[in-house]
Design a protein around this motif. Structure first.
Motif, PDB file in Angstrom:
ATOM      1  N   TYR A 156       0.652  -1.327   0.044  1.00 59.99           N
ATOM      2  CA  TYR A 156       0.100   0.169  -0.091  1.00 59.99           C
ATOM      3  C   TYR A 156       0.864   1.176   0.041  1.00 59.99           C
ATOM      4  CZ  TYR A 156       1.143  -1.186   4.753  1.00 59.99           C
ATOM      5  OH  TYR A 156       2.070  -1.622   5.937  1.00 59.99           O
ATOM      6  N   CYS A 157       2.141   0.965   0.215  1.00 65.04           N
ATOM      7  CA  CYS A 157       2.879   2.353   0.528  1.00 65.04           C
ATOM      8  C   CYS A 157       3.795   2.841  -0.535  1.00 65.04           C
ATOM      9  CB  CYS A 157       4.040   1.945   1.610  1.00 65.04           C
ATOM     10  SG  CYS A 157       4.994   3.318   2.374  1.00 65.04           S
TER      11      CYS A 157
ATOM     12  N   GLN B  73      11.004  10.097  11.666  1.00 64.25           N
ATOM     13  CA  GLN B  73      10.255   8.766  10.784  1.00 64.25           C
ATOM     14  C   GLN B  73      11.123   8.578   9.617  1.00 64.25           C
ATOM     15  OE1 GLN B  73       6.209   9.062   8.858  1.00 64.25           O
ATOM     16  NE2 GLN B  73       5.879   7.941  10.673  1.00 64.25           N
TER      17      GLN B  73
ATOM     18  N   ARG C 126       3.452   0.991  13.913  1.00 63.98           N
ATOM     19  CA  ARG C 126       2.084   0.431  13.456  1.00 63.98           C
ATOM     20  C   ARG C 126       2.156  -0.980  13.129  1.00 63.98           C
ATOM     21  NH1 ARG C 126      -1.023   4.655   9.879  1.00 63.98           N
ATOM     22  NH2 ARG C 126      -1.120   6.549  11.050  1.00 63.98           N
TER      23      ARG C 126
ATOM     24  N   GLU D  24      -0.379  -2.241  11.658  1.00 68.07           N
ATOM     25  CA  GLU D  24      -1.243  -1.825  10.377  1.00 68.07           C
ATOM     26  C   GLU D  24      -2.611  -2.639  10.275  1.00 68.07           C
ATOM     27  OE1 GLU D  24       0.196   0.438   9.059  1.00 68.07           O
ATOM     28  OE2 GLU D  24       2.260  -0.132   9.021  1.00 68.07           O
TER      29      GLU D  24
ATOM     30  N   MET E 144      -4.166   0.966   9.743  1.00 73.40           N
ATOM     31  CA  MET E 144      -4.970   1.655   8.668  1.00 73.40           C
ATOM     32  C   MET E 144      -6.357   1.164   8.643  1.00 73.40           C
ATOM     33  SD  MET E 144      -2.347   1.824   5.630  1.00 73.40           S
ATOM     34  CE  MET E 144      -1.612   0.159   5.998  1.00 73.40           C
TER      35      MET E 144
ATOM     36  N   PRO F 101      -7.048   6.781   8.093  1.00 72.61           N
ATOM     37  CA  PRO F 101      -7.773   6.117   6.861  1.00 72.61           C
ATOM     38  C   PRO F 101      -6.645   5.792   5.941  1.00 72.61           C
ATOM     39  CG  PRO F 101      -7.905   8.412   6.582  1.00 72.61           C
ATOM     40  CD  PRO F 101      -7.349   8.327   8.025  1.00 72.61           C
ATOM     41  N   TYR F 102      -6.742   4.540   5.369  1.00 71.83           N
ATOM     42  CA  TYR F 102      -5.969   4.018   4.047  1.00 71.83           C
ATOM     43  C   TYR F 102      -6.251   4.876   2.860  1.00 71.83           C
ATOM     44  CZ  TYR F 102      -5.059   1.650  -0.363  1.00 71.83           C
ATOM     45  OH  TYR F 102      -4.481   1.219  -1.407  1.00 71.83           O
ATOM     46  N   ILE F 103      -5.374   5.327   2.327  1.00 72.35           N
ATOM     47  CA  ILE F 103      -5.406   6.254   0.917  1.00 72.35           C
ATOM     48  C   ILE F 103      -4.793   5.629  -0.107  1.00 72.35           C
ATOM     49  CG2 ILE F 103      -5.162   8.512   0.059  1.00 72.35           C
ATOM     50  CD1 ILE F 103      -5.360   9.746   3.030  1.00 72.35           C
TER      51      ILE F 103
ATOM     52  N   LEU G 142       3.663   8.620   1.078  1.00 70.70           N
ATOM     53  CA  LEU G 142       3.240   7.370   1.264  1.00 70.70           C
ATOM     54  C   LEU G 142       2.074   7.064   0.441  1.00 70.70           C
ATOM     55  CD1 LEU G 142       3.581   7.392   5.253  1.00 70.70           C
ATOM     56  CD2 LEU G 142       5.344   6.861   3.590  1.00 70.70           C
ATOM     57  N   TYR G 143       1.029   8.078   0.404  1.00 71.50           N
ATOM     58  CA  TYR G 143      -0.215   7.907  -0.076  1.00 71.50           C
ATOM     59  C   TYR G 143      -0.457   9.275  -0.946  1.00 71.50           C
ATOM     60  CZ  TYR G 143      -0.880  10.448   4.046  1.00 71.50           C
ATOM     61  OH  TYR G 143      -0.871  11.147   5.009  1.00 71.50           O
TER      62      TYR G 143
HETATM   63  N1  5AD Z   1      -2.540   5.038   3.306  1.00 77.46           N
HETATM   64  C1  5AD Z   1      -2.642   5.330   4.531  1.00 77.46           C
HETATM   65  N2  5AD Z   1      -1.576   5.110   5.561  1.00 77.46           N
HETATM   66  C2  5AD Z   1      -0.461   4.794   4.827  1.00 77.46           C
HETATM   67  N3  5AD Z   1       0.823   4.265   5.523  1.00 77.46           N
HETATM   68  C3  5AD Z   1       1.429   3.860   4.746  1.00 77.46           C
HETATM   69  N4  5AD Z   1       0.807   3.820   3.218  1.00 77.46           N
HETATM   70  C4  5AD Z   1      -0.394   4.310   3.666  1.00 77.46           C
HETATM   71  C5  5AD Z   1      -1.446   4.557   2.698  1.00 77.46           C
HETATM   72  N5  5AD Z   1      -1.418   4.248   1.245  1.00 77.46           N
HETATM   73  C6  5AD Z   1       1.156   4.312   6.903  1.00 77.46           C
HETATM   74  C7  5AD Z   1       1.180   2.949   7.561  1.00 77.46           C
HETATM   75  C8  5AD Z   1       2.686   3.221   7.929  1.00 77.46           C
HETATM   76  C9  5AD Z   1       2.695   4.827   8.284  1.00 77.46           C
HETATM   77  C10 5AD Z   1       4.216   5.182   8.378  1.00 77.46           C
HETATM   78  O1  5AD Z   1       2.060   5.307   7.072  1.00 77.46           O
HETATM   79  O2  5AD Z   1       0.360   2.902   8.449  1.00 77.46           O
HETATM   80  O3  5AD Z   1       2.873   2.614   9.056  1.00 77.46           O
END
Ligand code: 5AD
Length: 362
Positions: free
Chosen positions: A67-68, A105, A161, A163, A204, A234-236, A316-317
């Motif tokens: 996801y990252c 970080q 995290r 996750e 997430m 939120p996941y993005i 990251l997103y």
């Molecule tokens: N959406 C949201 N959070 C994310 N992270 C990494 N990729 C994404 C994403 N696509 C968060 C993860 C990681 C933190 C550093 O960033 O939870 O642990």
């Protein structure tokens, strides 16, 4: 439709009750939940928000989380590592702004070269700040020796995290190799605590394949593992990651945002003493995302004080907020927006996790 009021009025919820609250699409339930969480927060912390300056030290990463955006296989990004002298300048800026702590970080690198560099960086930072300064590390999974070395060098908080607390979901969002093992993640979290750090974790919210039952279990995990600090958002999606393929499976932004606020609120009610950060990712989904996070029970904000040139590369997103802002602007914008919501920043308190203090005094 079930009346959730008798559940929301409680101070502790079972996993099925949490899932029921998350399932509800009633505006009234949401309002009641957020109001309650905010009351709990205010009775413990007042309207005071702790600040930590976030430094995104490097986007090199040996991992490949699906996801990252800074995953190792993403060849589209330019990698950077901020030099010690530049970090020290950021720290001087943080002191000028009366921040009494920072979060460092970076992507996960376990090489001796990297870990020793962090040790020496910590001692350089403390030379400038004196001992009265809190450093949080968020540098991924590390060995117990390394965690110890950094603790000896003065770091006192660590964020890792998990996750998700579901092993099967973890496997769906990570490659299946030794670098991305659920068991190792849990073990490392345990080592962090044993080393003596204020221990932070998070998940997430709104991932593809994730259920509300999974999220309910995440809260239970954090509570029963006596986590001191929580950072969840939120996941993005990020277009240059494998999980992007499943973007049609995720909830619309509005619902993912609401779900995230509910998670913060439930965490606050069930864990009144923990520090909860209002995650940056909330801001990607709503202009007042982080401020709404504070209204849902979060009590920590992390203004990004990474210089803009680097910040733009730590993606990251998709839709990272304020990525072009200077560190100065990040703090100013945050302060005025939090002010609009009646919250104020507190500078004369380190904001150590009360949960940690309770846990270690037992
Ligand atoms: N959406 C949201 N959070 C994310 N992270 C990494 N990729 C994404 C994403 N696509 C968060 C993860 C990681 C933190 C550093 O960033 O939870 O642990």
């Amino acid at each position: 439709m079930k009346d959730l009021k008798p559940i929301i009025e409680k101070m502790d919820f079972s996993a099925p009750e949490i899932a029921e609250i998350l399932d509800s699409s009633e505006a009234e339930d949401l309002e009641m939940l957020l109001a309650k969480a905010y009351t709990v927060k205010n009775s413990f912390f007042g309207e005071n928000i702790y600040l930590r300056g976030l430094i995104e030290l490097s986007n090199y990463c040996n991992c490949n989380c699906l996801y990252c955006g800074i995953r190792n296989d993403n060849k589209k990004i330019e990698r950077y590592l901020i030099e010690d002298d530049d970090v020290l300048n950021i720290v001087r800026f943080a002191l000028k702004k009366k921040l009494n702590g920072i979060v460092i970080q970076a992507g996960e690198i376990r090489s001796k070269e990297f870990t020793s560099r962090i040790t020496s960086l910590l001692s350089k930072i403390f030379k400038i700040t004196g001992d009265d300064f809190r450093i949080t590390l968020s540098l991924g999974e590390q060995s117990s020796d390394v965690l110890n070395e950094w603790f000896e060098a003065g770091a006192r908080r660590y964020l890792l995290r998990i996750e998700t607390s579901s092993e099967s979901l973890f496997k769906k969002i990570h490659p299946s190799d030794y670098k991305h093992s659920f068991r190792s993640r849990l073990k490392c979290l345990d080592e962090i605590r044993k080393t003596g750090y204020q221990t932070g974790t998070g998940v997430m919210i709104g991932l593809p394949f994730q259920t509300n039952q999974d999220l309910a279990n995440d809260i239970i995990f954090m509570k029963y593992n006596e986590i001191d600090m929580i950072g969840m958002g939120p996941y993005i999606v990020h277009p240059d990651t494998p999980l992007y393929e499943y973007k049609n499976l995720i909830l619309p932004a509005e619902n993912r945002f609401e779900l995230s606020l509910k998670m913060i609120a439930i965490a606050r009610i069930m864990m009144p003493y923990v520090n909860i950060a209002s995650a940056t990712a909330l801001q990607s989904l709503d202009t007042f995302g982080r401020e709404k996070g504070l209204k849902a029970g979060a009590n920590v904000l992390m203004p990004n004080i990474t210089p803009a040139g680097f910040k733009q590369k730590y993606i990251l997103y998709h839709n990272k907020p304020y990525k072009d802002d200077s560190p100065e602007d990040s703090i100013k914008t945050m302060e005025s927006k939090a002010g609009l919501f009646g919250e104020k920043f507190i500078y004369d308190d380190y904001g150590d996790s009360r949960q940690y203090i309770l846990r270690t005094q037992k």
